[in-house]
Design a protein around this motif. Structure first.
Motif, mmCIF file in Angstrom:
data_model
loop_
_atom_site.group_PDB
_atom_site.id
_atom_site.type_symbol
_atom_site.label_atom_id
_atom_site.label_comp_id
_atom_site.label_asym_id
_atom_site.label_seq_id
_atom_site.Cartn_x
_atom_site.Cartn_y
_atom_site.Cartn_z
ATOM 1 N N GLU A 1 0.960 -1.166 0.157
ATOM 2 C CA GLU A 1 -0.107 -0.011 0.071
ATOM 3 C C GLU A 1 0.802 1.135 -0.203
ATOM 4 O OE1 GLU A 1 -3.592 1.980 2.291
ATOM 5 O OE2 GLU A 1 -2.807 -0.011 3.094
ATOM 6 N N LYS A 2 1.765 1.396 0.788
ATOM 7 C CA LYS A 2 2.898 2.463 1.218
ATOM 8 C C LYS A 2 3.641 2.651 -0.187
ATOM 9 C CE LYS A 2 3.170 2.173 5.945
ATOM 10 N NZ LYS A 2 4.158 1.628 7.000
ATOM 11 N N LYS B 1 1.467 3.959 -2.993
ATOM 12 C CA LYS B 1 1.304 5.511 -3.123
ATOM 13 C C LYS B 1 2.509 6.292 -3.464
ATOM 14 C CE LYS B 1 -2.397 5.152 0.538
ATOM 15 N NZ LYS B 1 -2.955 5.132 1.887
ATOM 16 N N SER B 2 3.646 5.994 -3.196
ATOM 17 C CA SER B 2 4.759 6.592 -3.207
ATOM 18 C C SER B 2 5.307 6.602 -4.663
ATOM 19 C CB SER B 2 5.835 6.320 -2.054
ATOM 20 O OG SER B 2 6.331 5.010 -2.383
ATOM 21 N N GLN C 1 3.521 4.748 -7.816
ATOM 22 C CA GLN C 1 2.763 4.562 -8.922
ATOM 23 C C GLN C 1 2.386 5.815 -9.922
ATOM 24 O OE1 GLN C 1 -0.897 2.508 -8.200
ATOM 25 N NE2 GLN C 1 -1.570 3.931 -6.595
#
Length: 165
Positions: A37-38, A41-42, A44
């Motif tokens: 998840e992180k 978010k950072s 993509q």
């Protein structure tokens, strides 16, 4: 005797600019993103921008789960957007990349990895550590090595300090 091929690497703060050139030899049109998840978010948005500006389509983006389990592998293998992609981009640390490598193996797809921490070898190896649903060790998996690893040194440098061990 067993032969294991090594991954190719691009590294540096601007390594994502090399994605179109690297993809060219794979005859790729559609890419799927799978990762932590992180990590998603950072990374993509930057990777998607490079792809779309160069004529590639992103068929979707999926969080791998919380652990490298057979259930998470099976869920992703059954996902139509993953099946429809020509290639898989895996984002994250060890458990995320171990899961994504096994998905690629099950679907006979090429995988490129985008590690976000420097304390694991999952981004470039032909082994995955798999866990049971309760978090205990299950087994080792033996996927193909990723075809290419994009190591963005700016991303690695921003990782939490506890990952630099």
């Amino acid at each position: 005797m067993t032969t294991n091929y090594m991954s190719n690497y691009s590294y540096g703060p601007d390594c994502f600019k090399e994605i179109p050139e690297v993809l060219d030899k794979y005859k790729v049109h559609k890419v799927i993103f799978i990762g932590g998840e992180k990590a998603l978010k950072s990374l993509q948005a930057d990777v998607k921008s490079v792809l779309e500006n160069n004529g590639f389509a992103v068929t979707g983006s999926f969080v791998y789960g919380k652990d490298a389990t057979q259930a998470n592998i099976d869920r992703l293998v059954a996902t139509p957007e993953v099946q429809d992609a020509d290639i898989i981009f895996g984002f994250g640390g060890g458990r995320a990349l171990d899961t994504v490598k096994m998905v690629a193996k099950a679907l006979d797809k090429t995988i490129f990895t985008f590690p976000t921490i420097c304390s694991n070898c999952s981004a470039g190896t032909g082994i995955s550590v798999l866990y049971k649903e309760d978090g205990s060790f299950d087994r080792y998996g033996y996927p193909d090595v990723p075809a290419h690893v994009f190591i963005n040194t700016s991303v690695i440098a921003k990782a939490p300090k506890e990952y630099f061990w």
